[in-house]
Write an enzyme that holds these catalytic residues in place. Structure first.
Site, PDB file in Angstrom:
ATOM      1  CB  SER A 127      -3.295  -1.606  -2.299  1.00 13.57           C
ATOM      2  OG  SER A 127      -4.396  -0.845  -2.711  1.00 13.57           O
ATOM      3  CE1 TYR A 152      -6.725  -5.642   0.215  1.00  8.05           C
ATOM      4  CE2 TYR A 152      -7.325  -3.340  -0.107  1.00  8.05           C
ATOM      5  CZ  TYR A 152      -6.664  -4.472  -0.530  1.00  8.05           C
ATOM      6  OH  TYR A 152      -5.929  -4.427  -1.688  1.00  8.05           O
ATOM      7  CE  LYS A 156      -2.980  -5.842   0.166  1.00  5.80           C
ATOM      8  NZ  LYS A 156      -2.313  -7.102  -0.129  1.00  5.80           N
TER       9      LYS A 156
END
Ligand code: UD1
Length: 344
Positions: A127, A152, A156
């Site tokens: 992302s 989150y 990543k």
């Protein structure tokens, strides 16, 4: 014989669109999905679009035995696209253990088993969140990785590092990290799209629900940013275009065209659009008003970020093609289809 690809989380938003593009490109797809944020009906949608029903295993990739069984039952898998992950930024702040446990274990299990079952290519859903607040836009893949603002985002970053370390250790795996910007829209057939769980956290599902009257109005989080209209700027990428980037990445690895065993690509349009501009585009494309009001900033939001997708354009031979208006039409058609099906 067609090459066989395992798509984890293949019934989700991006996974389902990618399955369609893989099948259209001649790949055979095996999906594993635990249905935590998706449902089985998505298989019907994929079949209606492509005329083919992918093999489906209901299961959780955090369970290594489930994966062993899958690889034994579906021999000859040559690549994996890993979409299985928890992905809600807010929820990750409330439930960090869930996020680290899911996202890291899934990755570790897959990387661990790939050599055993002769799987060589790995595409990872990363992302633009790994860049944090950019020093300058558009942002290239070489921009610094900044401290993540949510668990989150941290997963990543950590997953990217794990993949790099595994490759450095001499594993036969080849990997491509795709750093997505903001995926939106739905398949033009309106057979598949995003199925948000509860109140949508992301802009476009909230916008279409406000337009159809499920939500009273869309809150625009802030109009006092240092941008031309004061709202945040993002690079909104059509989900079908995004899906096609995965096919290009797999083709590259499986045809031995990778220049190095680990490659990274930004997947965006290269154009920044503000939240208010996106609302305008939706209204223009569909002739439908979006009730909205300006409210305060949302904690943790980045002011502006958009991709420099030159590397993906030149090296992967991939380019975003859909216009914003077409994407907004697809999002609206999908919302109307959900209403017809009594799902909204
Ligand atoms: C976030 C994540 C990104 C993730 C994506 C999809 C960060 C920094 N970004 O992107 O990694 O891939 O979610 O899960 O963690 N907005 C409104 N009203 C709303 C909803 C959103 O005004 O009701 C605005 C937001 O303030 C933001 C823009 O719309 O400026 C986009 O928000 P959103 O769709 O939630 O995505 P991001 O936060 O950009």
């Amino acid at each position: 014989m067609n090459k066989k690809i395992l798509v984890t989380g293949g019934l989700g938003f991006i996974g389902s669109h990618t399955t369609v593009e893989l099948q259209n490109a001649g790949y055979e797809v095996v999906i594993i999905d635990n249905l935590s944020n998706s449902n089985r009906d998505v298989l019907d949608g994929i079949e209606r679009i492509t005329g083919m029903r992918p093999a489906f295993v209901e299961g959780d990739c955090t369970n290594i035995n489930t994966l062993h069984q899958l690889f034994k039952e579906h021999q000859g898998i040559s690549g994996i696209i890993n979409f299985a992950a928890s992905k809600a930024v807010n929820e990750s702040v409330q439930k960090p253990i869930l996020y680290y446990r899911n996202n890291l274990n899934i990755l570790l299990n897959l990387l661990d088993l790939m050599p055993t079952y002769g799987v060589t290519g790995f595409v990872f859903s990363s992302s633009c969140t790994v860049y944090g607040e950019p020093d300058k836009n558009p942002i290239t893949e070489d921009a610094p990785i900044k401290k993540a603002t949510s668990p989150y985002g941290a997963t990543k970053q950590i997953c990217e590092d794990i993949i790099a370390d595994v490759i450095k250790s001499g594993s036969p795996i080849k990997a491509i990290l795709l750093r997505y910007f903001n995926p939106i829209g739905a398949h033009p057939s309106a057979e598949i799209g995003e199925l948000p769980n509860g109140v949508p956290q992301n802009l476009v599902p909230y916008l279409t629900q406000a337009a159809i009257g499920v939500r009273k109005e869309l809150s625009v989080f802030g109009d006092d940013y240092n941008t031309p209209d004061g709202s945040c700027i993002r690079d909104f990428i059509n989900v079908v275009d995004l899906a096609k980037a995965h096919v290009a990445a797999l083709d590259r690895m499986l045809e031995n065209r990778s220049e190095s065993p680990l490659e990274v690509f930004n997947i965006g349009t290269g154009c920044g659009l503000s939240v208010l501009q996106l609302i305008d585009a939706f209204e223009r494309a569909n002739g439908v008003k979006v009730p909205h009001k300006i409210v305060g900033r949302r904690a943790g939001d980045i002011e502006q970020i958009w991709a420099d997708p030159t590397r993906a354009n030149e090296v992967l031979g991939w380019r975003a093609e859909a216009s914003v208006d077409d994407t907004m039409r697809s999002a609206w058609n999908w919302q109307k289809r959900l209403r017809e099906r009594g799902l909204m």
